[in-house]
Design a protein around this motif. Structure first.
Motif, PDB file in Angstrom:
ATOM      1  N   LEU A  18     -10.850  -3.888   7.923  1.00 42.65           N
ATOM      2  CA  LEU A  18      -9.453  -3.683   7.580  1.00 42.65           C
ATOM      3  C   LEU A  18      -9.289  -2.548   6.582  1.00 42.65           C
ATOM      4  O   LEU A  18      -8.621  -1.568   6.842  1.00 42.65           O
ATOM      5  N   LEU A  19      -9.917  -2.676   5.417  1.00 46.15           N
ATOM      6  CA  LEU A  19      -9.765  -1.684   4.363  1.00 46.15           C
ATOM      7  C   LEU A  19     -11.106  -1.013   4.141  1.00 46.15           C
ATOM      8  O   LEU A  19     -12.038  -1.637   3.654  1.00 46.15           O
TER       9      LEU A  19
ATOM     10  N   LEU B   2      -6.396 -10.755   3.580  1.00 50.73           N
ATOM     11  CA  LEU B   2      -6.502 -10.464   5.007  1.00 50.73           C
ATOM     12  C   LEU B   2      -7.735 -11.124   5.617  1.00 50.73           C
ATOM     13  O   LEU B   2      -7.682 -11.640   6.740  1.00 50.73           O
ATOM     14  N   GLU B   3      -8.850 -11.103   4.879  1.00 49.63           N
ATOM     15  CA  GLU B   3     -10.055 -11.752   5.394  1.00 49.63           C
ATOM     16  C   GLU B   3      -9.852 -13.260   5.523  1.00 49.63           C
ATOM     17  O   GLU B   3     -10.266 -13.869   6.520  1.00 49.63           O
TER      18      GLU B   3
ATOM     19  N   ARG C  87      -5.965  -3.548  -3.751  1.00 53.59           N
ATOM     20  CA  ARG C  87      -6.665  -3.409  -2.470  1.00 53.59           C
ATOM     21  C   ARG C  87      -7.682  -4.526  -2.280  1.00 53.59           C
ATOM     22  O   ARG C  87      -7.818  -5.082  -1.184  1.00 53.59           O
ATOM     23  N   ALA C  88      -8.399  -4.874  -3.360  1.00 57.27           N
ATOM     24  CA  ALA C  88      -9.378  -5.960  -3.254  1.00 57.27           C
ATOM     25  C   ALA C  88      -8.684  -7.289  -2.966  1.00 57.27           C
ATOM     26  O   ALA C  88      -9.148  -8.081  -2.131  1.00 57.27           O
ATOM     27  N   GLN C  89      -7.559  -7.542  -3.653  1.00 57.85           N
ATOM     28  CA  GLN C  89      -6.832  -8.789  -3.413  1.00 57.85           C
ATOM     29  C   GLN C  89      -6.288  -8.843  -1.987  1.00 57.85           C
ATOM     30  O   GLN C  89      -6.383  -9.880  -1.312  1.00 57.85           O
TER      31      GLN C  89
ATOM     32  N   LEU D   3       0.829  -1.209   0.000  1.00 62.02           N
ATOM     33  CA  LEU D   3       0.000   0.000   0.000  1.00 62.02           C
ATOM     34  C   LEU D   3       0.862   1.256   0.000  1.00 62.02           C
ATOM     35  O   LEU D   3       0.545   2.237  -0.685  1.00 62.02           O
ATOM     36  N   GLN D   4       1.959   1.247   0.753  1.00 63.26           N
ATOM     37  CA  GLN D   4       2.839   2.414   0.781  1.00 63.26           C
ATOM     38  C   GLN D   4       3.473   2.651  -0.584  1.00 63.26           C
ATOM     39  O   GLN D   4       3.615   3.800  -1.030  1.00 63.26           O
TER      40      GLN D   4
END
Length: 445
Positions: free
Chosen positions: A427-428, A274-275, A267-269, A171-172
């Motif tokens: 999370l997101l 994470l889920e 982001r979706a991946q 993400l960064q």
């Protein structure tokens, strides 16, 4: 009556004038003859006629020149006005193209800014899961003794921490790329707005020139108006410059759009990963908690059964001790009887059936007492072992309760990852556009 004296006075004046002229001296110099005089008159007439012919020719040429120059000037003015109109149309067309492109760039900057903010919020949202996972690992480090095991929960928690760290790094990187692309778009937008401002100023100047006429009060003669100003460009360079600005902005928008798609897909991946990891960790934690509860219940049942057995054993030990005391009394009785019967006199000191019975009884009692002592010792030893094991089980039960408490605290801590529905980890979370940037305000004509 009055006219006669006047006529007489006029005649007298003429006579007086003639007398004065006759008395004047003659003018010196060469005198011409009549032929010369006639020749001079003819020369004057011919010269006058020649000059009139030349004058007439000049007048005709002047009129023709006036007509020609008037037509040429009128044509040149109309041609210049037409060229100005064509130029104004070209500049206006390019201005519209620049306005449309600048508007698209502004919209793309808004979209990329929103996407960047969503990634920033997603990055900030990973702080809580990372803190929770780290706290769960720290809590589980508080386990003691045999409960300090490397179980699937530890593995899943460590995977979760590693995954969150990788998510933060990705993400960064996307945020940095979005910032760099925003700078590129800002530069392209600056070039477009600068070119757009120049086109607007040019339209104002050309339209002002188109509105001028020969009767306009603003016109005047200028010093060297045909000079070529420094920095002038050719029509090809002018066209290529605006075309390059539009093409450069379009290329930057294409890169930005692809970057936004990559960021959204990533982001979706990452959200899915994470889920999935959250569910795996949650499943491992609940499964481990279930096993711990089963072990605690089993241990509590074993403790209860052991306590019951200890109670029974204590009763049996007391019974064995009571039997041993009773057998000791019986042995004393048999010993006393045998000893007393040794005092029989003479032939009455007979090894009779009573003697044999007492001896057998003593042997039997001694064997019984020995067996009772052995069994009592075994019972006491077993009771001590059960008490010691009972103590260990109580300690292990206390440890298991502490572990269950830690597991429960870990599960309560992980509730921070759960939304109001209790199903999806928070999370997101995409946010609405908070940049506060307005659309590009283009200059009016």
């Amino acid at each position: 009556m009055t006219t006669k004296p006047a006529a007489r006075r006029h005649s007298l004046n003429i006579l007086e004038l003639r007398s004065r002229m006759s008395s004047l001296p003659a003018k010196p110099g060469l005198r011409l003859g009549v032929p010369e005089w006639s020749s001079n008159n003819r020369l004057l007439s011919a010269t006058a006629q020649h000059e009139r012919v030349i004058s007439n020719l000049i007048r005709q040429e002047g009129r023709s020149l006036r007509n020609d120059t008037s037509c040429q000037t009128s044509w040149d003015e109309r041609d210049t006005s037409r060229r100005l109109s064509d130029r104004i149309w070209d500049v206006a067309r390019w201005r519209e193209a620049l306005e449309a492109c600048a508007q698209k760039v502004d919209e793309e900057m808004e979209a990329l800014t929103l996407c960047k903010e969503q990634s920033e919020q997603a990055l900030a949202a990973t702080a809580t899961p990372l803190e929770v996972s780290t706290e769960c690992l720290r809590l589980r480090e508080g386990r003691r003794g045999c409960e300090l095991v490397v179980d699937p929960v530890d593995e899943q928690l460590k995977k979760e921490v590693e995954l969150i760290g990788r998510v933060q790094q990705v993400l960064q990187q996307h945020i940095d790329k979005a910032f760099e692309q925003l700078c590129v778009l800002q530069e392209a937008r600056h070039q477009l707005t600068s070119d757009l401002q120049n086109k607007t100023d040019t339209l104002d100047i050309d339209m002002s020139c188109l509105s001028l006429t020969t009767k306009s009060p603003q016109i005047s003669l200028k010093i060297n108006p045909t000079r070529i100003p420094s920095g002038s460009s050719t029509p090809q360079e002018w066209h290529q410059f605006s075309q390059y600005n539009v093409a450069h902005a379009q290329e930057a928008m294409d890169v930005s759009q692809q970057l936004r798609e990559d960021m959204s897909l990533t982001r979706a991946q990452l959200q899915n990963q994470l889920e999935a990891q959250w569910r795996a960790t949650e499943f491992a934690l609940r499964k481990r908690n279930h096993h711990e509860e089963q072990a605690r219940e089993e241990l509590e049942w074993q403790i209860k059964k052991t306590e019951d057995e200890m109670t029974e054993m204590e009763n049996d030990v007391q019974g064995l001790d009571a039997d041993l005391q009773a057998k000791s009394a019986s042995l004393k009785l048999a010993h006393t009887r045998l000893e007393n019967r040794t005092n029989r006199p003479g032939m009455d000191l007979c090894r009779d059936e009573v003697q044999h019975g007492l001896v057998n009884e003593v042997h039997q009692l001694e064997a019984t007492i020995l067996a009772l002592k052995q069994k009592l010792s075994e019972a006491q030893h077993s009771l001590q072992k059960m008490k010691l094991h009972h103590y260990h089980m109580l300690q292990d039960l206390s440890t298991k309760k502490e572990v269950l408490n830690l597991e429960q605290r870990s599960m309560n801590t992980r509730n921070h990852l759960t939304s109001d529905t209790g199903k999806t980890p928070v999370l997101l979370v995409p946010l609405a556009n908070s940049s506060g940037r307005s659309n590009l305000q283009l200059l009016a004509e």
